[in-house]
Design a protein around this motif. Sequence first.
Motif, mmCIF file in Angstrom:
data_model
loop_
_atom_site.group_PDB
_atom_site.id
_atom_site.type_symbol
_atom_site.label_atom_id
_atom_site.label_comp_id
_atom_site.label_asym_id
_atom_site.label_seq_id
_atom_site.Cartn_x
_atom_site.Cartn_y
_atom_site.Cartn_z
ATOM 1 N N VAL A 12 -0.854 19.267 56.339
ATOM 2 C CA VAL A 12 -0.260 20.774 57.821
ATOM 3 C C VAL A 12 0.792 20.878 58.626
ATOM 4 O O VAL A 12 1.692 21.606 58.907
ATOM 5 N N GLY A 16 3.432 23.738 58.487
ATOM 6 C CA GLY A 16 2.948 24.515 58.893
ATOM 7 C C GLY A 16 4.433 25.346 59.936
ATOM 8 O O GLY A 16 5.529 24.820 59.915
ATOM 9 N N PRO A 17 4.427 25.968 60.480
ATOM 10 C CA PRO A 17 5.474 27.023 61.379
ATOM 11 C C PRO A 17 6.678 26.321 62.394
ATOM 12 O O PRO A 17 7.669 26.215 62.265
ATOM 13 N N ARG A 56 0.100 30.262 66.035
ATOM 14 C CA ARG A 56 -0.161 29.498 65.624
ATOM 15 C C ARG A 56 -0.334 29.370 64.416
ATOM 16 O O ARG A 56 0.350 29.252 63.098
ATOM 17 N N ARG A 57 -2.006 30.561 63.956
ATOM 18 C CA ARG A 57 -2.104 30.342 62.735
ATOM 19 C C ARG A 57 -1.417 31.918 61.991
ATOM 20 O O ARG A 57 -1.480 32.335 60.693
ATOM 21 N N THR A 60 1.308 30.668 60.529
ATOM 22 C CA THR A 60 1.495 30.318 59.868
ATOM 23 C C THR A 60 0.858 30.749 58.326
ATOM 24 O O THR A 60 1.418 31.076 56.562
ATOM 25 N N ARG A 61 -0.337 32.415 58.611
ATOM 26 C CA ARG A 61 -0.309 33.085 57.613
ATOM 27 C C ARG A 61 0.821 34.022 56.830
ATOM 28 O O ARG A 61 1.096 34.223 55.685
ATOM 29 N N PRO A 63 4.724 33.497 57.821
ATOM 30 C CA PRO A 63 5.707 32.882 58.022
ATOM 31 C C PRO A 63 7.508 33.751 58.213
ATOM 32 O O PRO A 63 8.230 34.003 59.844
#
Length: 279
Positions: A12, A16-17, A56-57, A60-61, A63
């Motif tokens: 992750v 991740g971002p 962040r969430r 992530t969904r 970007p």
Amino acid sequence: MTENTISNAVAVRDTGPEAMVRQHRDDLTLVLPTHVKGETWMRLATGALRRDENLRRVATRNPGSFMNALLECARLGHEPGTEAFYLIPYGNEVQGIEGYRGIVERIYRAGAVKAVKAEVVYSGDHFEYNPDMARPVHRPDYFGDRGQIIGAYAYGEFQDGSTSKVVVINRAYIDKVKKESKGSSSASSPWVKWEEGMVLKTVARRLEPWVPTAVEWRNEAPVPGVAHVIDPALPAAAAITPPAPAVEDSDEDPIDAEFVDDEPSGWPAAAQPGSGARS
């Protein structure tokens, strides 16, 4: 923690971002004005993700929306996740929104304006202005009951002491902008919780067509340790006065557009207008 859990956490982290920001470091820093340090800017971008789990969430969904917000922030020469430029998770996308500080800072960067005055007018204030006056006469009672917000005004003072066009907005205009703002009636909306800050931003936007703006400082550099924008903890009447830069003609065209505010309701706690919080 099991070995499998550790492996998943590493995966992750690497996809991740934050990893995406690092991967596109060259693209992001390429558009930064010279007065912004790339390493500092990158740290602020990844730091915003660590501070706000909701951001962040959503990043992530989606970007792509996060990268678009960062690119706009870099283009304007602002630091991400600060009062100059907010990174706001709204629904399934990240919105990049320039704050009041950011607007005023771009005015200073052009070098033609040495002071910006922006103030909210309440029903209990004495306010007098007509087009024949150089500047409004405004006498608020900061220690009394000022009543309801009825309008606002803003103007710039040029290096030669002359005054830009004075922009005045009334309650009807404020309500129009508020109505067009997403989620403005929500209890968590900045229009409900920090109306004065939103009105200041609105009138600053209306000033933009009448003063030069720039994404790059026209003088060599701002003076270290001197604030270039108003602290929202100060009274709204305080003039925003940076050190005077060298006078230079600006080749920037002013923004010639009507302002339509588009603020989401999900402002993070550290990025609320008028909170005084700094990243």
